[in-house]
Design an enzyme around this catalytic site. Structure first.
Site, PDB file in Angstrom:
ATOM      1  N   HIS A 116       2.095   8.736 -23.925  1.00  0.00           N
ATOM      2  CA  HIS A 116       2.116   7.788 -24.751  1.00  0.00           C
ATOM      3  C   HIS A 116       1.893   8.355 -26.480  1.00  0.00           C
ATOM      4  O   HIS A 116       2.176   7.427 -27.254  1.00  0.00           O
ATOM      5  CB  HIS A 116       1.315   6.635 -24.512  1.00  0.00           C
ATOM      6  CG  HIS A 116      -0.378   6.827 -24.857  1.00  0.00           C
ATOM      7  ND1 HIS A 116      -1.019   7.332 -23.939  1.00  0.00           N
ATOM      8  CD2 HIS A 116      -0.888   6.478 -25.907  1.00  0.00           C
ATOM      9  CE1 HIS A 116      -2.038   7.539 -24.432  1.00  0.00           C
ATOM     10  NE2 HIS A 116      -2.223   6.835 -25.422  1.00  0.00           N
ATOM     11  N   LYS A 164       0.738  10.965 -16.702  1.00  0.00           N
ATOM     12  CA  LYS A 164      -0.080  12.211 -16.536  1.00  0.00           C
ATOM     13  C   LYS A 164      -1.604  11.793 -16.047  1.00  0.00           C
ATOM     14  O   LYS A 164      -1.724  10.739 -15.904  1.00  0.00           O
ATOM     15  CB  LYS A 164      -0.288  12.702 -17.960  1.00  0.00           C
ATOM     16  CG  LYS A 164      -1.132  11.772 -19.012  1.00  0.00           C
ATOM     17  CD  LYS A 164      -2.267  11.906 -19.079  1.00  0.00           C
ATOM     18  CE  LYS A 164      -3.108  11.189 -20.146  1.00  0.00           C
ATOM     19  NZ  LYS A 164      -4.590  11.112 -19.900  1.00  0.00           N
ATOM     20  N   HIS A 198      -1.586  15.706 -24.260  1.00  0.00           N
ATOM     21  CA  HIS A 198      -1.548  15.037 -25.687  1.00  0.00           C
ATOM     22  C   HIS A 198      -1.744  15.997 -26.633  1.00  0.00           C
ATOM     23  O   HIS A 198      -0.879  16.186 -27.723  1.00  0.00           O
ATOM     24  CB  HIS A 198      -3.021  13.975 -25.618  1.00  0.00           C
ATOM     25  CG  HIS A 198      -2.771  12.508 -24.890  1.00  0.00           C
ATOM     26  ND1 HIS A 198      -1.511  12.458 -24.383  1.00  0.00           N
ATOM     27  CD2 HIS A 198      -3.587  11.775 -24.345  1.00  0.00           C
ATOM     28  CE1 HIS A 198      -1.827  11.195 -23.650  1.00  0.00           C
ATOM     29  NE2 HIS A 198      -3.255  10.989 -23.731  1.00  0.00           N
ATOM     30  N   ASP A 217       0.846  -1.207  -0.090  1.00  0.00           N
ATOM     31  CA  ASP A 217       0.022   0.005  -0.076  1.00  0.00           C
ATOM     32  C   ASP A 217       0.721   1.304   0.023  1.00  0.00           C
ATOM     33  O   ASP A 217       1.661   1.423   0.938  1.00  0.00           O
ATOM     34  CB  ASP A 217      -0.861  -0.044   1.229  1.00  0.00           C
ATOM     35  CG  ASP A 217      -1.907   1.231   1.289  1.00  0.00           C
ATOM     36  OD1 ASP A 217      -1.788   2.124   0.667  1.00  0.00           O
ATOM     37  OD2 ASP A 217      -2.897   0.978   2.060  1.00  0.00           O
TER      38      ASP A 217
END
Length: 438
Positions: free
Chosen positions: A140, A110, A202, A49
Site C-alpha cells: 500500500h 505481503k 515497504h 474456511d
C-alpha cells in the site's frame, strides 16, 4: 463484491459491518447517500474456511452466473488477505472450481513467505494456477500520492536530474515510524518482526524509487525492471557488516502486549549502499519501528555542503539542502534551502523551505492508497505492484541479516515507548558525522 471469511455473517450482517466502518473512517462530507447505497447493495458475504478442501461450492454458486457475454469476458479480482501459506491452496481450489480464467487477477498481501525459500514455494504454488501477469503483489505504500509524485518529480522535471547522484547527494534517509504497538496483530507480528514486516517490502521499495534509473516510460515492466536493478545492486550485508550496520530494537512493553517474553524486533535501523555508477559511496539509512514518538513516513534526500564558504562574515548557520518527501501524516514535499534574512546591514543566513502540501495545493480529495491500487488491479495496470523477481531479490538481500542475527544470538536493544527508538540507532548514523532528521 463478495466478502469471504469464517465469520457467521449473512449478507445483511456484512453490509451493516461495512456501513459502520465507512461512517467511522470516512468524513461525513465525503459520504454521498446514493453512492453508499449503490456500494452496499453490491455486497455479499460467504462463510468459508479456506483450509477446507471441500469448501467453495457456495462461492461457485455466487459466481457461476456472470455479467457480460460469458465467463471469459468477466474480470474477476481475487483478493487474498490471508496468511501466505494459504495463497497456494486457495488458488488451487479456485482452479478446481473452474473459477480461474485468463481475465482473472489475484492480489497477494505481503509478506510473500518468511524467507527466500518459502517465498519461492508460495510463488510457485500461485504460479501453477495464475500467470505472472495475473498476479498483483500489493504494497500500500506504493499507492500513496507522495510516493508516486516522487516519480513525477524526478522524471517530469529536469532540474533535479543533474544533481541526483553521488557527486551532489551526501546521503538518503528513509523513515517509517508508528506510534501504535502491535494491536491485534500480535500473533502474526511475533512471527515476522520489523525486518520482514516493513524493511523487506515497504522501505526497500521506497529506496528503489529514489535510486532507480529513468525507465523508458513510467508504466508496467519498465519501472519494475529498473527497481530490480537497484535491489540487485545493494551491497550484501553479512557477518561483521550486519553487526556494524544494523540495529535491532524492541520497545519495553512489547512482551506485555503479546503475553510473554520475545526476541522479536519491533525496530530496525540499518545502513545500505547501492553499488552502481550513480550511487556508489552514498549511504542509505533506513529505520522503522513501533511505539515511537511520532507517526511519520518520510524520505530525506540530503545534499552535500557547498564546496566553498562564500560568506565568511555572515551571521547564522547554513544547513545542507534537503528534499523531504512526506507520505504521512501530511502528504507533500519540502525543498529546504538557505536564504538571506531580510534587513539592512550584514548578511544573516536563515533556513527556509519551499512547501508543496497536497491538501493545500489541490482542492480535491486524495484517494486512499488501497483505493488507487485496487482500481489499478481492475484496470490491469501493474506498475505499482511487485513482480516475483523483485520480491525474491529483496528476500535475498534481507535473509543474510536475519541469519546473522540468529547465528550471533543478537538480542533486541530495549527502548521506551514514545521515544525515537534505541540510542544505538543514533550511534549508527553519528559514526559517520550525520544525524537523523527528526
Amino acid at each position: 463484491i463478495i466478502g469471504v471469511s469464517r465469520h457467521d455473517l449473512d449478507h445483511d450482517g456484512y453490509r451493516d459491518l461495512v456501513t459502520q466502518a465507512l461512517f467511522e473512517h470516512i468524513p461525513d462530507d465525503q459520504l454521498e447517500a446514493g453512492a453508499l447505497h449503490r456500494l452496499v447493495s453490491r455486497l455479499h458475504h460467504l462463510r468459508l474456511d479456506a483450509t477446507d478442501p471441500e469448501g467453495g461450492d457456495g462461492l461457485h454458486s455466487l459466481l457461476k452466473d456472470t455479467p457480460g457475454d460469458g465467463a471469459e469476458e468477466t474480470i474477476r479480482v481475487y483478493y487474498l488477505a490471508v496468511g501466505s501459506d494459504l495463497f497456494g491452496p486457495v488458488c488451487e481450489r479456485l482452479d478446481d472450481l473452474g473459477l480461474v480464467t485468463p481475465q482473472c487477477r489475484v492480489v497477494l498481501e505481503k509478506p510473500i513467505g518468511s524467507d527466500l525459500a518459502s517465498s519461492r514455494v508460495v510463488n510457485d504454488a500461485v504460479g501453477r494456477v495464475f500467470e505472472e501477469a495475473q498476479v498483483y503483489r500489493i504494497d500500500h505504500y506504493l499507492g500513496k500520492e507522495s510516493v508516486q509524485n516522487l516519480l513525477v518529480t524526478r522524471f517530469a522535471n529536469i532540474f533535479l536530474e543533474p544533481i541526483w547522484n553521488s557527486r551532489w547527494v551526501d546521503h538518503v534517509q528513509i523513515t517509517v515510524a508508528e506510534t501504535l504497538g502491535v494491536a491485534g496483530r500480535g500473533d502474526y507480528y511475533d512471527q515476522a518482526g520489523a525486518l520482514r514486516d516493513m524493511v523487506q517490502n515497504h522501505l526497500l521499495q521506497m529506496l528503489c524509487l529514489v535510486a532507480m534509473e529513468p525507465p523508458t516510460y513510467v508504466g508496467g515492466d519498465p519501472v519494475r525492471d529498473e527497481k530490480l536493478k537497484v535491489l540487485r545492486a545493494l551491497t550484501p550485508l553479512t557477518g561483521a557488516d550486519v553487526d556494524r550496520f544494523t540495529v535491532r530494537g524492541q520497545y519495553t512493553t512489547y512482551g506485555e502486549e503479546i503475553g510473554g517474553p520475545s526476541t522479536t524486533e519491533t525496530f530496525v535501523a540499518l545502513r545500505a549502499e547501492v553499488q552502481n555508477w550513480r550511487w556508489a559511496g552514498v549511504p542509505f539509512y533506513l529505520r522503522t519501528g513501533k511505539r515511537l514518538a511520532t507517526k511519520e513516513s518520510t524520505i530525506e534526500v540530503v545534499f552535500k555542503e557547498p564546496p566553498h564558504a562564500m560568506f565568511p562574515h555572515s551571521e547564522g548557520v547554513t544547513t545542507p539542502n534537503r528534499l523531504t518527501i512526506r507520505m504521512q501524516p501530511d502528504e507533500g514535499m519540502q525543498l529546504h534551502l538557505t536564504a538571506k534574512h531580510p534587513g539592512p546591514g550584514g548578511i544573516r543566513l536563515h533556513p527556509a523551505s519551499l512547501d508543496l502540501s497536497y491538501d493545500h495545493a489541490f482542492d480535491e480529495r486524495s484517494p486512499d492508497a488501497y483505493e488507487r491500487l485496487l482500481l489499478d488491479v481492475m484496470r490491469g495496470i501493474p506498475t505499482l505492484f511487485m513482480r516475483r523477481d523483485e520480491v525474491e531479490a529483496a528476500w535475498a538481500w534481507v535473509e543474510p541479516i536475519l541469519d546473522q542475527w540468529d547465528r550471533a544470538g543478537v538480542e533486541p536493544v530495549r527502548y521506551h515507548p514514545g521515544t525515537n527508538g534505541p540510542a544505538a540507532a543514533a550511534t549508527l548514523i553519528a559514526r559517520e558525522g550525520r544525524t537523523w532528521q527528526e
